[in-house]
Design a protein around this motif. Structure first.
Motif, PDB file in Angstrom:
ATOM      1  N   HIS A 100      63.405  38.755 -56.820  1.00 48.09           N
ATOM      2  CA  HIS A 100      63.343  40.189 -56.206  1.00 48.09           C
ATOM      3  C   HIS A 100      64.041  41.641 -55.866  1.00 48.09           C
ATOM      4  N   LYS A 101      65.240  41.279 -57.103  1.00 49.80           N
ATOM      5  CA  LYS A 101      66.335  42.132 -57.234  1.00 49.80           C
ATOM      6  C   LYS A 101      65.933  43.442 -57.392  1.00 49.80           C
ATOM      7  N   SER A 102      65.373  43.566 -58.963  1.00 42.99           N
ATOM      8  CA  SER A 102      64.650  45.027 -59.013  1.00 42.99           C
ATOM      9  C   SER A 102      64.419  45.717 -57.957  1.00 42.99           C
ATOM     10  N   PHE A 119      55.651  42.817 -62.855  1.00 39.65           N
ATOM     11  CA  PHE A 119      56.050  41.518 -63.270  1.00 39.65           C
ATOM     12  C   PHE A 119      55.890  40.794 -61.941  1.00 39.65           C
ATOM     13  N   LEU A 120      55.076  41.302 -60.651  1.00 40.55           N
ATOM     14  CA  LEU A 120      55.061  40.433 -59.530  1.00 40.55           C
ATOM     15  C   LEU A 120      53.333  39.651 -60.333  1.00 40.55           C
ATOM     16  N   LYS A 178      47.771  44.181 -58.255  1.00 37.88           N
ATOM     17  CA  LYS A 178      47.135  43.005 -59.209  1.00 37.88           C
ATOM     18  C   LYS A 178      47.287  41.920 -59.481  1.00 37.88           C
ATOM     19  N   ILE A 179      47.002  41.099 -59.425  1.00 36.02           N
ATOM     20  CA  ILE A 179      47.954  39.354 -58.937  1.00 36.02           C
ATOM     21  C   ILE A 179      46.811  38.826 -60.126  1.00 36.02           C
ATOM     22  N   GLY A 180      47.828  38.199 -60.954  1.00 36.75           N
ATOM     23  CA  GLY A 180      47.230  37.748 -61.774  1.00 36.75           C
ATOM     24  C   GLY A 180      46.788  38.546 -62.619  1.00 36.75           C
ATOM     25  N   ASP A 181      45.019  37.900 -62.990  1.00 36.17           N
ATOM     26  CA  ASP A 181      43.784  38.988 -63.350  1.00 36.17           C
ATOM     27  C   ASP A 181      42.806  39.344 -62.450  1.00 36.17           C
TER      28      ASP A 181
END
Length: 311
Positions: free
Chosen positions: A100-102, A135-136, A188-191
């Motif tokens: 979670h650096k960004s 990214f998540l 969005k989480i996955g699809d």
């Protein structure tokens, strides 16, 4: 020439056998024990000396090469993977935990120590925030993630998505001025698409950790502050403890007198989450050094939904 080579091979084997038997009283390595067993077997069966010697050399070579390719645990420099017992309700801790650096960098840049956000400046890095959310979305939690890894994922997702919602509707005076801020499915989480309310009520609140209410931020002044650091699995306990302590002891959010307690409405809205093992005031007392009368009369402060914008 073949006779000479054959003789040399015989001499090498006999020398090896002599060496092993001369040390038979000393502790044997696994390789020595294996070789001795082969020699004992040869007493009963004819042995092709050349092929046996060749086989020993070949195994040694393969073993040596394997050690170079696959290092032993002592030689390995890779982070270890700790597997805990399921009956202790602790899942696998992955060495390659999601970074979670960004998000952490963005928080450091645009959020002050009081949790106020420079939304105007944040607009300039809107693309970076979207990249983090993408990214998540592509790296949703799996069943082998630990509870702390899942908490870090969903708390950071909720907070980052809330900031994105504000930026997409900026300037605004309040998150409540945005149409259906917690009901619209767009995260969005996955699809699959989820709403902020869905992430809070259907995922985070079901993880049996009431302190999440002091970690997620609703972009308003009366909400628990948005801390300027990303939540991480390794620091989760310390971060939740600090967020809870900060919120409960903030006199703009909770006020305590001898016989009265004026609390944040969070303790009214989510009362059930805080009273599984006692009353609300008993829960609060565990997270403050203040002297609190657990029999105090409770009232609630007005909730300020103004945007938590740095001024």
């Amino acid at each position: 020439m073949n006779i000479k080579l054959h003789s040399m091979n015989l001499l090498m084997v006999f020398a090896t056998v002599g060496l092993f038997f001369s040390c038979e009283d000393s502790p044997k390595t696994e390789k020595e024990t294996s070789t001795l067993k082969a020699i004992e077997t040869s007493k009963e069966q004819p042995v092709d000396i050349d092929s046996t010697l060749s086989e020993i050399v070949e195994k040694d070579t393969i073993s040596s090469n394997l050690e170079k390719i696959v290092p032993t645990p002592e030689k390995s420099k890779q982070p270890s993977i700790i597997i805990a017992k399921k009956d202790e309700n602790i899942a696998v801790e992955l060495s390659n935990a999601l970074s979670h650096k960004s998000w952490n960098a963005l928080l450091k840049k645009y959020v002050d120590n009081d949790g106020n956000v420079n939304y105007h400046g944040f607009k300039g890095d809107d693309a970076k925030l979207q990249t983090y959310l993408d990214f998540l979305a592509k790296n949703k939690p799996t069943t082998d993630w630990s509870k702390n890894e899942k908490l870090a994922y969903y708390i950071n997702l909720y907070n980052a998505a809330t900031v994105k919602l504000i930026l997409d509707n900026y300037p605004t005076k309040s998150i409540k001025d945005i149409r259906s801020p917690w009901g619209k499915k767009w995260v969005k989480i996955g699809d699959k698409l989820h709403s902020l309310g869905g992430i809070e009520h259907k995922i985070l609140r079901k993880m049996n950790e009431p302190r999440i209410h002091f970690a997620i931020n609703c972009a308003s002044y009366s909400c628990p502050k948005l801390i300027n650091a990303a939540f991480t699995a390794n620091e989760m306990e310390a971060q939740l403890a600090q967020a809870t302590k900060d919120f409960i002891n903030d006199t703009t959010r909770n006020k305590f007198n001898d016989n009265s307690a004026k609390l944040s409405e969070i303790f009214k809205w989510y009362k059930g989450d805080f009273t599984e093992n006692g009353t609300v005031l008993e829960y609060i007392k565990k997270h403050t050094d203040k002297s609190i009368n657990t029999k105090s009369k409770i009232s609630y402060l007005n909730y300020d939904w103004s945007l938590n914008e740095a001024k």
